[in-house]
Design a protein around this motif. Structure first.
Motif, PDB file in Angstrom:
ATOM      1  N   ILE A 505       0.617  -1.105  -0.023  1.00  0.00           N
ATOM      2  CA  ILE A 505       0.167  -0.161   0.043  1.00  0.00           C
ATOM      3  C   ILE A 505       0.966   1.269   0.004  1.00  0.00           C
ATOM      4  N   GLY A 506       1.851   1.405   0.894  1.00  0.00           N
ATOM      5  CA  GLY A 506       2.533   2.536   0.944  1.00  0.00           C
ATOM      6  C   GLY A 506       3.351   2.637  -0.303  1.00  0.00           C
ATOM      7  N   LEU A 507       3.904   1.503  -0.972  1.00  0.00           N
ATOM      8  CA  LEU A 507       4.933   1.833  -1.854  1.00  0.00           C
ATOM      9  C   LEU A 507       3.968   1.979  -3.280  1.00  0.00           C
ATOM     10  N   ALA A 508       2.902   1.494  -3.184  1.00  0.00           N
ATOM     11  CA  ALA A 508       1.909   1.865  -4.728  1.00  0.00           C
ATOM     12  C   ALA A 508       1.914   3.254  -4.584  1.00  0.00           C
ATOM     13  N   LEU A 509       1.393   3.997  -3.351  1.00  0.00           N
ATOM     14  CA  LEU A 509       1.581   5.350  -3.435  1.00  0.00           C
ATOM     15  C   LEU A 509       2.811   6.189  -3.839  1.00  0.00           C
ATOM     16  N   VAL A 510       3.838   5.556  -3.421  1.00  0.00           N
ATOM     17  CA  VAL A 510       4.967   6.351  -3.584  1.00  0.00           C
ATOM     18  C   VAL A 510       5.175   6.161  -5.115  1.00  0.00           C
ATOM     19  N   ALA A 511       5.117   5.105  -5.575  1.00  0.00           N
ATOM     20  CA  ALA A 511       5.154   4.703  -7.030  1.00  0.00           C
ATOM     21  C   ALA A 511       4.327   5.735  -7.904  1.00  0.00           C
ATOM     22  N   CYS A 512       3.016   5.722  -7.487  1.00  0.00           N
ATOM     23  CA  CYS A 512       2.154   6.609  -8.190  1.00  0.00           C
ATOM     24  C   CYS A 512       2.563   8.035  -8.225  1.00  0.00           C
ATOM     25  N   LEU A 513       2.834   8.502  -7.058  1.00  0.00           N
ATOM     26  CA  LEU A 513       2.935  10.165  -6.807  1.00  0.00           C
ATOM     27  C   LEU A 513       4.468  10.243  -7.699  1.00  0.00           C
ATOM     28  N   SER A 514       5.317   9.322  -7.726  1.00  0.00           N
ATOM     29  CA  SER A 514       6.741   9.600  -8.335  1.00  0.00           C
ATOM     30  C   SER A 514       6.406   9.531  -9.642  1.00  0.00           C
ATOM     31  N   VAL A 515       5.616   8.741 -10.459  1.00  0.00           N
ATOM     32  CA  VAL A 515       5.435   8.993 -11.899  1.00  0.00           C
ATOM     33  C   VAL A 515       4.424  10.338 -12.214  1.00  0.00           C
ATOM     34  N   VAL A 516       3.659  10.639 -11.451  1.00  0.00           N
ATOM     35  CA  VAL A 516       2.721  11.981 -11.496  1.00  0.00           C
ATOM     36  C   VAL A 516       3.950  13.279 -11.457  1.00  0.00           C
ATOM     37  N   GLY A 517       4.607  13.202 -10.409  1.00  0.00           N
ATOM     38  CA  GLY A 517       5.446  14.335 -10.148  1.00  0.00           C
ATOM     39  C   GLY A 517       6.778  14.369 -11.388  1.00  0.00           C
ATOM     40  N   SER A 518       7.309  13.095 -11.710  1.00  0.00           N
ATOM     41  CA  SER A 518       8.112  12.916 -12.797  1.00  0.00           C
ATOM     42  C   SER A 518       7.385  13.487 -14.217  1.00  0.00           C
ATOM     43  N   SER A 519       6.244  13.039 -14.333  1.00  0.00           N
ATOM     44  CA  SER A 519       5.608  13.423 -15.637  1.00  0.00           C
ATOM     45  C   SER A 519       5.306  14.947 -15.674  1.00  0.00           C
ATOM     46  N   MET A 520       4.851  15.633 -14.651  1.00  0.00           N
ATOM     47  CA  MET A 520       4.476  16.838 -14.639  1.00  0.00           C
ATOM     48  C   MET A 520       5.666  17.685 -15.030  1.00  0.00           C
TER      49      MET A 520
END
Length: 859
Positions: A505-520
């Motif tokens: 759960i924690g790592l899924a949120l980390v990965a999701c936000l990393s992808v969103v932030g990097s894509s932004m």
């Protein structure tokens, strides 16, 4: 009573096994209570400040905001003539009235031109010293300012920047720079949340902040004895008319409280959201703990059933243990929450926001909420293991040391998991193909929830396959010890799945936000490269407009090919469909801006929008109001005349930079707005002559040396600033997610510790036939690493899927580049292996210290 006694004996008999679950409850409750205490304390601090600083009635200009901080487009605060003060003084019910001048659109620097503004984002305020300010400030060193050469500073700012009496500072406003020496230092009599306050005498404040005497930003009115604030407001309104804003102390305080409260609410609910994630992770830990305890006590439960205990009694016995665990963890969590709140206050103090522990606020609802959450969550998490315990057959339990697996339940679980996962995947697909971001965001939320639940339910099924693959890749090289570790992880897929899910759960949120932030960042960088045709951007990071002198300094810098001014003002629009839109932004720029920002058009050419009496609108605005090329829009400019402007271009709404802007030329704006009312530039763009970019960059910085409130950035600087902003936001979120990951690590530790106890006899036998302590510890560490990597694989894979879908929604808003931050993903995956090693340290150590003969004799 017998059930309660049994539960208490079992609880204290296994208190070591319960400890980590109690810590998980403690941490989750502590974070909830800490958040509530912290935000309540901030509310108390601001309430006291606003109540203390608000006069009985305040009169201000009509255009001022309710909080009094709005400045006009020329960078000066809205003012009213001194005649208002004279009128107010003669009104019934007025004991006294005093005019004041203040502005937050300022920068204050020391003699070395270093900025004295708070780093926390709190405002810098320069105002006139008056009786109302003396209610909350006490001059503790030197004297109040008298004359243009003196200024007084608040004690917190003086301490932070090592300012002393006699030091010279510069007050930079839209009028220019005013220098003065510190004549006094004043200390807050209430808590200062972090603002930097500087005081001038009234006449100097008028000249330095507004550029003229005989005007005030507000009039502070004190009521005579027996006159209420409401009555005084009525008297003042009747006496000066409706041309000015009149507020009671309560209204002023409420407006300030609402302004700050919106920020505090966002922070509060965001932190509670992360606490909720920690609770969710804690649920897996508690379920695992009780499931293993029930399995280890199968014989004991069977004996209880054989001597007459009913299913309900066994069930209640396990739930009573959970209740004891919940109460213990929650009580400790409430106390720890207060400590967390104090720690957060100290942390905020390090960033410049001062919060006093004297204002520490613990509402009665805080411990109640914490206790209820902790107890309810713990009991609910223990329900399934308790139900399973109640189903234990007396004879089956007496024959076997463990409860038999329920094959039917396993099939149902697999089918349910596949259905939920498929539904979640469908939701994510619909989100990625949505035509509108608002519609897609609903599908995204549904897809995230269902896919997460699906992975949690199907975890045991996935564990069987994923662990075998990880074992083949990582463990087979360690020979028999590696194979033993793999088989131990596969022995109970349900347990492995639940343990891995907590970390997932924690790592899924980390990965999701990393992808969103990097894509932004990647999308913004791509957009800058494609559309921005200027070399340099000059602006204030605190929102101050550029003064005419600063713009002239930019234009005089050598090596520049062109300079583009950019202003934003507001106007009332009357569109072709007959609608009137109040206070709508309009952007005025030099014609060269069409080159500086290569905005796509869907009709016409943008350069034509800069012709006289012409403008552009964006595509969505045009469709909403029936506008096409050649349409006329009646534009009533703020502080100016009304113009009939012709639409010469319609820009694409599918852009990131200046999205939704409507352009006119500065010449058109100047035609309808008097020079004295013209807004100052919000930004200035500059382009270097061919081959002179480096020299022009240096010359611009040199030209603006005397204007430290402005920053010169080239495109590289601008991209870095944006990346840093996203990075800071992500680091804050990662820090909050760390709580959930810590709880997940406790889950791994607890699972391994209970697993070691469960396998005591087996470990004794392996040691007896030649397995060394070192090999035993290595086996347990490898098992832990595999479980951690299993959770990491699921979490990172799921999170990248969420992030990629979220990026598809962002693409509808112009952020079209999907960027997977592989270094971050790989680092997190490798870090998970170290998490597994760390989690196994204590269980492996305890296993290695077992007495071989005693372990073999264990039943």
């Amino acid at each position: 009573m017998t059930v309660l006694k049994t539960s208490m004996r079992n609880f204290f008999a296994h208190k070591g096994r319960m400890a980590l679950s109690a810590v998980a409850v403690l941490l989750s409750v502590a974070f909830v209570c800490g958040t509530l205490v912290f935000t309540d304390t901030m509310n108390t601090t601001f309430d006291k400040l606003f109540a203390a600083t608000s006069s009985d009635v305040t009169v201000s200009a009509k255009s001022a905001s309710d909080t009094g901080e709005t400045t006009s487009g020329n960078g000066r605060p809205p003012v009213m003539p001194a005649s208002v003060l004279d009128k107010v003084r003669g009104l019934p019910g007025v004991k006294s009235a005093e005019g004041a001048v203040f502005s937050s659109a300022v920068t204050v620097v020391d003699a070395d031109k270093d900025n004295l503004s708070p780093s926390s984002g709190a405002p810098t305020i320069v105002g006139s010293w008056n009786a109302n300010e003396a209610r909350t400030m006490k001059v503790t060193s030197g004297a109040a300012p008298k004359g243009s050469g003196q200024v007084m500073v608040d004690a917190d700012t003086a301490d932070k920047h090592d300012l002393k009496l006699g030091d010279e500072i510069g007050v930079i406003s839209a009028i220019g720079t005013h220098t003065a020496k510190i004549s006094g230092i004043a200390t807050f009599t209430v808590t200062n949340p972090g603002a930097a306050i500087f005081y001038l005498d009234t006449a100097t404040a008028q000249q330095a902040l507004v550029g003229q005497t005989g005007v005030y930003t507000n009039v502070n009115v004190t009521a005579a004895a027996g006159t209420s604030d409401e009555q005084l407001k009525k008297n003042v309104t009747a006496g000066i008319g409706a041309a000015y804003k009149v507020q009671t102390a309560k209204e002023t305080a409420d407006a300030n409280r609402k302004d700050v409260g919106s920020f505090l609410d966002v922070m509060k609910y965001a932190m509670l959201g992360f606490a909720g994630i920690a609770f969710l992770v804690g649920i897996f830990l508690i379920i695992n703990t009780f499931s293993m305890l029930v399995a280890q006590r199968t014989r004991e439960i069977g004996l209880m059933r054989a001597i007459g205990s009913s299913r309900k009694q066994v069930n209640r016995s396990v739930l009573a243990e959970a209740l004891l665990l919940g109460v213990t963890g929650s009580v400790l969590g409430v106390g720890a929450g207060v400590g967390i709140a104090v720690g957060l206050m100290k942390l905020m103090g390090m960033t410049g926001m001062n919060l006093s522990t004297d204002d520490l606020t613990v509402a009665w609802t805080t411990p109640v909420i914490g206790m209820l959450l902790g107890i309810v969550v713990t009991v609910l998490a223990a329900y399934l293991p308790a139900r399973r315990a109640g189903k234990v057959s007396p004879m089956a339990a007496l024959r076997d040391a463990g409860a038999p697996a329920d094959a039917k339940a396993g099939v149902v679980r697999a089918v349910l998991g596949l259905v939920l996962t498929g539904a979640g995947g469908t939701g994510l697909y619909l989100a990625s193909t949505a035509a509108k971001a608002t519609e897609g965001s609903l599908w995204l939320g549904l897809g995230v929830v269902l896919s997460l639940l699906g992975f949690v339910v199907i975890g045991p099924l996935l564990a069987s396959g994923v662990v075998r693959v990880l074992g083949a890749v990582l463990l087979r090289a360690f020979g028999p010890v590696g194979r033993l570790a793999e088989r131990n992880a596969l022995r109970n897929p349900r347990r492995t799945g639940a343990t891995g899910a907590a970390l997932m759960i924690g790592l899924a949120l980390v990965a999701c936000l990393s992808v969103v932030g990097s894509s932004m960042v990647a999308s913004a960088t791509d957009e800058l490269d494609k559309t921005v045709g200027t070399d340099f951007i000059i602006q204030s990071d605190r929102g101050q407009p550029l003064t005419a002198q600063a713009v002239q300094a930019v234009k005089s810098a050598p090596g520049l090919a062109r300079v583009t001014e950019y202003k934003v003002t507001s106007a009332d629009y009357t569109t072709p469909d007959g609608k009137t839109l109040k206070d709508t932004d309009i952007t005025a720029a030099d014609p060269s801006y069409a080159t500086d920002l290569r905005t796509k058009t869907v009709a016409g050419e943008l350069k034509d929008a800069y012709l006289s009496d012409s403008m552009s609108v964006h595509e969505k605005f045009a469709k909403a109001h029936g506008i096409h090329l050649g349409s006329k829009i009646k534009v009533a400019f703020k502080d100016g005349a009304t113009a009939d402007l012709t639409v010469r271009a319609i820009t694409s709404s599918d852009v990131v930079i200046d999205s939704g802007a409507k352009y006119i030329s500065t010449a058109t704006l100047a035609k309808y707005v008097p020079a004295a009312k013209m807004p100052l530039d919000q930004l200035v763009f500059a382009s270097a002559k061919d081959g002179q970019q480096a020299a022009a960059y240096k010359s611009l910085k040199s030209a603006l040396h005397d204007y430290p409130q402005y920053t010169v950035r080239d495109q590289t600087d601008y991209k870095k600033a944006f990346k840093d902003q996203i990075g800071q936001m992500l680091n804050l979120i990662y820090g909050l997610l760390a709580l959930a990951i810590i709880v997940a690590v406790l889950g791994v530790v607890n699972t391994l510790a209970l697993s070691v106890v469960e396998r005591t006899r087996e470990i004794g036998l392996m040691r007896a036939i030649g397995l060394s302590r070192r090999q035993l510890r290595r086996m347990i560490r490898m098992e832990s690493v595999v479980i951690a990597l299993f959770g990491a694989l699921l979490g990172l894979g799921l999170g990248m899927g969420w992030g990629a879908t979220a990026q598809q929604l962002l693409a509808l808003e112009g952020l079209k580049v999907l960027d997977i931050p592989w270094p971050t993903i790989i680092s997190v995956f490798i870090g998970s292996a170290f998490v597994g090693l760390f989690a196994a340290l204590v269980p492996a150590f305890r296993a290695g210290r077992m007495n071989v003969l005693n372990a073999i004799a264990t039943d």
